[in-house]
Design a protein around this motif. Structure first.
Motif, PDB file in Angstrom:
ATOM      1  N   ARG A 146      -6.991  34.274 -90.825  1.00 12.90           N
ATOM      2  CA  ARG A 146      -8.085  33.470 -90.297  1.00 12.90           C
ATOM      3  C   ARG A 146      -8.638  32.552 -91.387  1.00 12.90           C
ATOM      4  NH1 ARG A 146     -12.338  37.620 -87.771  1.00 12.90           N
ATOM      5  NH2 ARG A 146     -11.607  38.934 -89.513  1.00 12.90           N
ATOM      6  N   ALA A 147      -9.235  31.470 -90.960  1.00 12.09           N
ATOM      7  CA  ALA A 147      -9.897  30.592 -91.925  1.00 12.09           C
ATOM      8  C   ALA A 147     -11.054  31.343 -92.580  1.00 12.09           C
ATOM      9  CB  ALA A 147     -10.424  29.345 -91.219  1.00 12.09           C
ATOM     10  N   ARG A 179      -4.710  47.987 -87.152  1.00  8.00           N
ATOM     11  CA  ARG A 179      -5.263  46.678 -86.785  1.00  8.00           C
ATOM     12  C   ARG A 179      -6.575  46.430 -87.527  1.00  8.00           C
ATOM     13  NH1 ARG A 179      -3.624  48.193 -81.596  1.00  8.00           N
ATOM     14  NH2 ARG A 179      -5.767  48.749 -81.038  1.00  8.00           N
ATOM     15  N   ALA A 180      -7.416  47.463 -87.573  1.00  4.93           N
ATOM     16  CA  ALA A 180      -8.685  47.318 -88.298  1.00  4.93           C
ATOM     17  C   ALA A 180      -8.429  47.074 -89.781  1.00  4.93           C
ATOM     18  CB  ALA A 180      -9.534  48.568 -88.101  1.00  4.93           C
ATOM     19  N   ALA A 181      -7.437  47.774 -90.345  1.00  2.40           N
ATOM     20  CA  ALA A 181      -7.107  47.591 -91.751  1.00  2.40           C
ATOM     21  C   ALA A 181      -6.670  46.159 -92.035  1.00  2.40           C
ATOM     22  CB  ALA A 181      -6.014  48.572 -92.166  1.00  2.40           C
ATOM     23  N   HIS A 182      -5.970  45.543 -91.080  1.00  4.57           N
ATOM     24  CA  HIS A 182      -5.525  44.159 -91.269  1.00  4.57           C
ATOM     25  C   HIS A 182      -6.725  43.234 -91.414  1.00  4.57           C
ATOM     26  CE1 HIS A 182      -2.998  40.616 -90.978  1.00  4.57           C
ATOM     27  NE2 HIS A 182      -3.805  40.146 -90.041  1.00  4.57           N
ATOM     28  N   GLU A 183      -7.776  43.461 -90.624  1.00  6.41           N
ATOM     29  CA  GLU A 183      -8.969  42.631 -90.751  1.00  6.41           C
ATOM     30  C   GLU A 183      -9.660  42.886 -92.086  1.00  6.41           C
ATOM     31  OE1 GLU A 183     -11.594  42.996 -87.428  1.00  6.41           O
ATOM     32  OE2 GLU A 183     -10.336  41.747 -86.137  1.00  6.41           O
ATOM     33  N   GLU A 184      -9.605  44.136 -92.558  1.00 10.05           N
ATOM     34  CA  GLU A 184     -10.217  44.426 -93.850  1.00 10.05           C
ATOM     35  C   GLU A 184      -9.505  43.688 -94.981  1.00 10.05           C
ATOM     36  OE1 GLU A 184     -12.933  45.916 -93.817  1.00 10.05           O
ATOM     37  OE2 GLU A 184     -12.977  47.192 -92.054  1.00 10.05           O
ATOM     38  N   VAL A 185      -8.181  43.458 -94.846  1.00  8.92           N
ATOM     39  CA  VAL A 185      -7.459  42.670 -95.841  1.00  8.92           C
ATOM     40  C   VAL A 185      -8.031  41.255 -95.898  1.00  8.92           C
ATOM     41  CG1 VAL A 185      -5.222  41.646 -96.448  1.00  8.92           C
ATOM     42  CG2 VAL A 185      -5.334  44.023 -95.713  1.00  8.92           C
ATOM     43  N   GLU A 186      -8.347  40.715 -94.736  1.00  8.39           N
ATOM     44  CA  GLU A 186      -8.958  39.385 -94.715  1.00  8.39           C
ATOM     45  C   GLU A 186     -10.307  39.404 -95.428  1.00  8.39           C
ATOM     46  OE1 GLU A 186      -7.025  37.279 -90.859  1.00  8.39           O
ATOM     47  OE2 GLU A 186      -8.860  38.418 -90.495  1.00  8.39           O
ATOM     48  N   ASP A 214     -27.686  30.279-100.682  1.00  9.76           N
ATOM     49  CA  ASP A 214     -26.263  30.586-100.856  1.00  9.76           C
ATOM     50  C   ASP A 214     -25.612  30.728 -99.475  1.00  9.76           C
ATOM     51  OD1 ASP A 214     -23.760  31.293-101.678  1.00  9.76           O
ATOM     52  OD2 ASP A 214     -24.343  33.181-102.638  1.00  9.76           O
ATOM     53  N   ALA A 215     -25.418  29.589 -98.825  1.00 12.62           N
ATOM     54  CA  ALA A 215     -24.895  29.593 -97.456  1.00 12.62           C
ATOM     55  C   ALA A 215     -23.445  30.056 -97.384  1.00 12.62           C
ATOM     56  CB  ALA A 215     -25.031  28.193 -96.844  1.00 12.62           C
ATOM     57  N   LYS A 216     -22.666  29.819 -98.440  1.00  8.94           N
ATOM     58  CA  LYS A 216     -21.257  30.217 -98.422  1.00  8.94           C
ATOM     59  C   LYS A 216     -21.121  31.744 -98.394  1.00  8.94           C
ATOM     60  CE  LYS A 216     -18.066  27.858-100.660  1.00  8.94           C
ATOM     61  NZ  LYS A 216     -17.390  27.159 -99.564  1.00  8.94           N
ATOM     62  N   SER A 217     -21.832  32.423 -99.275  1.00  8.83           N
ATOM     63  CA  SER A 217     -21.781  33.883 -99.282  1.00  8.83           C
ATOM     64  C   SER A 217     -22.318  34.455 -97.971  1.00  8.83           C
ATOM     65  CB  SER A 217     -22.576  34.445-100.459  1.00  8.83           C
ATOM     66  OG  SER A 217     -22.008  34.068-101.690  1.00  8.83           O
ATOM     67  N   ARG A 218     -23.371  33.852 -97.461  1.00 13.30           N
ATOM     68  CA  ARG A 218     -23.977  34.346 -96.222  1.00 13.30           C
ATOM     69  C   ARG A 218     -23.019  34.212 -95.045  1.00 13.30           C
ATOM     70  NH1 ARG A 218     -29.371  35.139 -97.055  1.00 13.30           N
ATOM     71  NH2 ARG A 218     -29.774  35.259 -94.831  1.00 13.30           N
ATOM     72  N   ALA A 219     -22.251  33.128 -94.997  1.00 14.11           N
ATOM     73  CA  ALA A 219     -21.295  32.940 -93.902  1.00 14.11           C
ATOM     74  C   ALA A 219     -20.228  34.033 -93.925  1.00 14.11           C
ATOM     75  CB  ALA A 219     -20.649  31.554 -94.000  1.00 14.11           C
ATOM     76  N   ILE A 220     -19.786  34.395 -95.118  1.00  9.50           N
ATOM     77  CA  ILE A 220     -18.779  35.450 -95.257  1.00  9.50           C
ATOM     78  C   ILE A 220     -19.349  36.791 -94.812  1.00  9.50           C
ATOM     79  CG2 ILE A 220     -17.433  36.775 -96.934  1.00  9.50           C
ATOM     80  CD1 ILE A 220     -17.216  34.140 -98.569  1.00  9.50           C
TER      81      ILE A 220
END
Length: 211
Positions: free
Chosen positions: A29-30, A85-92, A160-166
């Motif tokens: 994902r982006a 599947r959940a682990a894959h999202e954690e990699v992201e 710090d909008a970048k960190s907040r978005a993450i």
């Protein structure tokens, strides 16, 4: 009885551990902050934001190990698939937090191998106890992680909008993981177990913020 892993499975899991700890994670994902402009932060704010993101990255290292251990000993194939599947999202999440840490001039936790080993052992143990308790452990872990992320949204520098978005996207994903575990039949964990999990998490987050 729990499914015993084959030699091929153990080799693959060892490779997963090496890639989690030593390789740079990538995201299908982006990145949530891809279109968010960097803002000016003073040195103290950058150190604080980097410390919080280091805690989040460390949490994702632990999540990878937990899911890995739980999947190794889970009895139900559908549950193993859900864990992977959940682990894959954690990699992201690893990829998002790692890049942001470096953008802020910080570094990932020096104790990541230790956190990974401990979490893997806990995940294996949770799987051996039984699938409903395994799912209960997963659900409670994600709820506690979600609470940490919500706290970080309050603690991050407002600009710090970048960190907040993450962190906002991570919080959404973790909430969905907890809901999935409940839907699959998670057993509520006893209060002493939840309390012990919270205490262990406190130790990890305190050390990871500094180191």
């Amino acid at each position: 009885m729990p499914r015993l892993p084959t030699l091929d499975t153990l080799i693959c899991e060892f490779d997963t551990a090496l890639r989690t700890l030593a390789a740079r994670a990538t995201s299908a994902r982006a990145h949530p902050d891809a279109h968010v402009e960097e803002t000016e932060l003073d040195d103290a704010q950058r150190r604080h934001a980097a410390g919080l993101m280091r805690v989040n990255h460390c949490g994702e290292i632990c999540a990878q190990a937990l899911y890995q251990g739980q999947a190794l000993t889970a009895r139900d194939p559908a549950m193993r698939d859900a864990l992977r599947r959940a682990a894959h999202e954690e990699v992201e999440h690893l990829a998002w937090t790692e890049r942001r840490i470096h953008e802020l001039g910080g570094h990932t936790s020096l104790f990541n191998p230790l956190w990974y080993a401990g979490s893997l052992a806990i995940g294996v143990t949770a799987g051996l106890v039984g699938d409903r308790w395994n799912l209960g452990f997963l659900a409670e872990t994600e709820r506690q992680v979600g609470a940490h992320l919500a706290g970080h949204l309050r603690q991050l520098p407002p600009q710090d909008a970048k960190s907040r978005a993450i962190v906002e996207q991570m919080h959404l994903d973790e909430t969905q993981h907890a809901e999935l575990a409940d839907q699959l039949g998670a057993a509520p964990l006893p209060v002493p177990v939840r309390t012990l999990m919270g205490a262990a998490s406190k130790v990890m987050t305190t050390l990871a913020y500094r180191f």
